[in-house]
Scaffold this motif. Structure first.
Motif, mmCIF file in Angstrom:
data_model
loop_
_atom_site.group_PDB
_atom_site.id
_atom_site.type_symbol
_atom_site.label_atom_id
_atom_site.label_comp_id
_atom_site.label_asym_id
_atom_site.label_seq_id
_atom_site.Cartn_x
_atom_site.Cartn_y
_atom_site.Cartn_z
ATOM 1 N N ARG A 6 0.844 -1.179 0.000
ATOM 2 C CA ARG A 6 0.000 0.000 0.000
ATOM 3 C C ARG A 6 0.884 1.234 0.000
ATOM 4 N NH1 ARG A 6 -3.604 2.847 4.579
ATOM 5 N NH2 ARG A 6 -5.397 3.543 3.332
ATOM 6 N N LEU A 7 0.733 2.038 -1.040
ATOM 7 C CA LEU A 7 1.465 3.289 -1.138
ATOM 8 C C LEU A 7 0.596 4.437 -0.644
ATOM 9 C CD1 LEU A 7 3.066 2.947 -4.690
ATOM 10 C CD2 LEU A 7 3.890 2.059 -2.503
ATOM 11 N N SER A 8 1.257 5.431 -0.073
ATOM 12 C CA SER A 8 0.563 6.651 0.349
ATOM 13 C C SER A 8 1.277 7.852 -0.241
ATOM 14 C CB SER A 8 0.553 6.773 1.875
ATOM 15 O OG SER A 8 -0.117 5.693 2.476
ATOM 16 N N CYS A 9 0.528 8.902 -0.444
ATOM 17 C CA CYS A 9 1.103 10.155 -0.941
ATOM 18 C C CYS A 9 0.374 11.294 -0.255
ATOM 19 C CB CYS A 9 0.967 10.253 -2.445
ATOM 20 S SG CYS A 9 1.472 11.848 -3.129
ATOM 21 N N ALA A 10 1.113 12.048 0.533
ATOM 22 C CA ALA A 10 0.531 13.177 1.255
ATOM 23 C C ALA A 10 0.929 14.476 0.576
ATOM 24 C CB ALA A 10 1.005 13.166 2.702
ATOM 25 N N ALA A 11 -0.056 15.293 0.284
ATOM 26 C CA ALA A 11 0.179 16.582 -0.360
ATOM 27 C C ALA A 11 0.069 17.715 0.650
ATOM 28 C CB ALA A 11 -0.821 16.804 -1.486
ATOM 29 N N SER A 12 0.925 18.706 0.500
ATOM 30 C CA SER A 12 0.857 19.908 1.316
ATOM 31 C C SER A 12 1.030 21.120 0.412
ATOM 32 C CB SER A 12 1.925 19.895 2.405
ATOM 33 O OG SER A 12 3.217 19.843 1.828
ATOM 34 N N GLY A 13 0.478 22.236 0.860
ATOM 35 C CA GLY A 13 0.630 23.467 0.101
ATOM 36 C C GLY A 13 -0.304 23.604 -1.075
ATOM 37 N N THR A 14 -1.304 22.718 -1.173
ATOM 38 C CA THR A 14 -2.230 22.819 -2.295
ATOM 39 C C THR A 14 -3.127 24.042 -2.134
ATOM 40 O OG1 THR A 14 -3.815 21.383 -1.197
ATOM 41 C CG2 THR A 14 -2.242 20.339 -2.662
ATOM 42 N N ASP A 36 -5.880 24.532 -4.358
ATOM 43 C CA ASP A 36 -7.148 24.261 -5.009
ATOM 44 C C ASP A 36 -7.789 23.037 -4.370
ATOM 45 O OD1 ASP A 36 -8.150 24.223 -8.520
ATOM 46 O OD2 ASP A 36 -9.297 23.953 -6.679
ATOM 47 N N SER A 37 -9.026 23.178 -3.930
ATOM 48 C CA SER A 37 -9.702 22.052 -3.293
ATOM 49 C C SER A 37 -10.157 21.008 -4.316
ATOM 50 C CB SER A 37 -10.901 22.530 -2.483
ATOM 51 O OG SER A 37 -11.832 23.175 -3.327
ATOM 52 N N VAL A 38 -10.147 21.376 -5.587
ATOM 53 C CA VAL A 38 -10.562 20.458 -6.653
ATOM 54 C C VAL A 38 -9.332 20.104 -7.469
ATOM 55 C CG1 VAL A 38 -12.011 20.127 -8.680
ATOM 56 C CG2 VAL A 38 -12.852 21.465 -6.726
ATOM 57 N N ASN A 39 -8.983 18.853 -7.449
ATOM 58 C CA ASN A 39 -7.803 18.449 -8.206
ATOM 59 C C ASN A 39 -7.864 16.968 -8.512
ATOM 60 O OD1 ASN A 39 -6.773 16.974 -5.890
ATOM 61 N ND2 ASN A 39 -6.216 18.949 -5.023
ATOM 62 N N VAL A 40 -6.877 16.522 -9.224
ATOM 63 C CA VAL A 40 -6.705 15.102 -9.521
ATOM 64 C C VAL A 40 -5.374 14.666 -8.927
ATOM 65 C CG1 VAL A 40 -6.307 13.407 -11.356
ATOM 66 C CG2 VAL A 40 -8.093 15.140 -11.620
ATOM 67 N N MET A 41 -5.375 13.541 -8.259
ATOM 68 C CA MET A 41 -4.143 12.950 -7.759
ATOM 69 C C MET A 41 -4.024 11.541 -8.313
ATOM 70 S SD MET A 41 -3.953 14.222 -3.784
ATOM 71 C CE MET A 41 -2.234 13.704 -3.594
ATOM 72 N N GLY A 42 -2.805 11.099 -8.475
ATOM 73 C CA GLY A 42 -2.643 9.762 -9.034
ATOM 74 C C GLY A 42 -1.216 9.295 -9.002
ATOM 75 N N TRP A 43 -0.972 8.239 -9.777
ATOM 76 C CA TRP A 43 0.336 7.586 -9.790
ATOM 77 C C TRP A 43 0.779 7.261 -11.205
ATOM 78 C CZ3 TRP A 43 2.773 6.827 -5.105
ATOM 79 C CH2 TRP A 43 1.974 6.968 -3.959
ATOM 80 N N TYR A 44 2.057 7.465 -11.434
ATOM 81 C CA TYR A 44 2.755 6.944 -12.595
ATOM 82 C C TYR A 44 3.849 6.024 -12.070
ATOM 83 C CZ TYR A 44 0.803 9.969 -16.278
ATOM 84 O OH TYR A 44 -0.022 10.563 -17.197
ATOM 85 N N LEU A 58 -0.007 15.387 -8.556
ATOM 86 C CA LEU A 58 -1.198 16.175 -8.265
ATOM 87 C C LEU A 58 -1.367 17.169 -9.403
ATOM 88 C CD1 LEU A 58 -2.279 17.764 -4.932
ATOM 89 C CD2 LEU A 58 -2.180 19.170 -6.972
ATOM 90 N N GLN A 59 -2.557 17.193 -9.967
ATOM 91 C CA GLN A 59 -2.841 18.077 -11.091
ATOM 92 C C GLN A 59 -3.797 19.173 -10.666
ATOM 93 O OE1 GLN A 59 -1.646 17.792 -14.525
ATOM 94 N NE2 GLN A 59 -2.427 19.880 -14.469
ATOM 95 N N GLU A 60 -3.286 20.392 -10.652
ATOM 96 C CA GLU A 60 -4.140 21.559 -10.486
ATOM 97 C C GLU A 60 -4.004 22.365 -11.779
ATOM 98 O OE1 GLU A 60 -4.104 22.122 -5.635
ATOM 99 O OE2 GLU A 60 -2.749 23.357 -6.846
ATOM 100 N N ALA A 61 -3.611 23.618 -11.685
ATOM 101 C CA ALA A 61 -3.338 24.368 -12.910
ATOM 102 C C ALA A 61 -2.110 23.788 -13.615
ATOM 103 C CB ALA A 61 -3.108 25.837 -12.593
ATOM 104 N N ARG A 62 -1.236 23.185 -12.852
ATOM 105 C CA ARG A 62 -0.072 22.468 -13.373
ATOM 106 C C ARG A 62 0.086 21.187 -12.591
ATOM 107 N NH1 ARG A 62 5.572 24.108 -10.816
ATOM 108 N NH2 ARG A 62 5.595 21.832 -10.876
ATOM 109 N N ALA A 63 1.007 20.365 -13.061
ATOM 110 C CA ALA A 63 1.248 19.089 -12.389
ATOM 111 C C ALA A 63 2.419 19.214 -11.419
ATOM 112 C CB ALA A 63 1.548 18.001 -13.409
#
Length: 114
Positions: free
Chosen positions: A19-27, A29-37, A97-102
């Motif tokens: 199980r992988l986890s990814c924690a984002a900080s400093g975002t 925009d409350s609406v975004n896409v997160m994912g994995w490559y 994490l994809q907001e206005a940029r990745a």
């Protein structure tokens, strides 16, 4: 400044789970896409999965039925449950994490032994 920190990689035998986890900080925009490559040695980075804020998801054909992505919006964290792992899943897994940029994490190594 957006930062993504992955965790949960490691060494597992064929058929095992991680199980992988990814924690984002400093975002901002409350609406975004997160994912994995992921990127295997000698290969190009390839798409694995994404999840939107509304819970909609998309998976690469190679992981459908084996991997499950989820997210906790309150924690700005995305999870990747990987089951029935195969040696061909061996790669560095990168969160994005994809907001206005990745934005990209630094990656976490997943190694599946045969």
């Amino acid at each position: 400044q957006v930062q993504l920190v992955e965790s949960g990689g490691g060494l597992v035998q064929t058929g095992g789970s991680l199980r992988l986890s990814c924690a984002a900080s400093g975002t901002s925009d409350s609406v975004n896409v997160m994912g994995w490559y992921r990127q295997a040695p000698g290969k190009q980075r390839e798409f694995v999965t994404w999840i939107a804020t509304d819970g909609s998801t998309n998976y690469a054909d190679s992981v459908k039925g084996r991997f499950t992505i989820s997210r906790d919006n309150a924690k700005s964290t995305v999870y990747l449950q990987m089951n029935s792992l195969k040696p061909e899943d061996t790669a560095v897994y990168y969160c994005y994490l994809q907001e206005a940029r990745a934005y990209w994490g630094r990656g976490t190594q997943v190694t599946v032994s045969s």
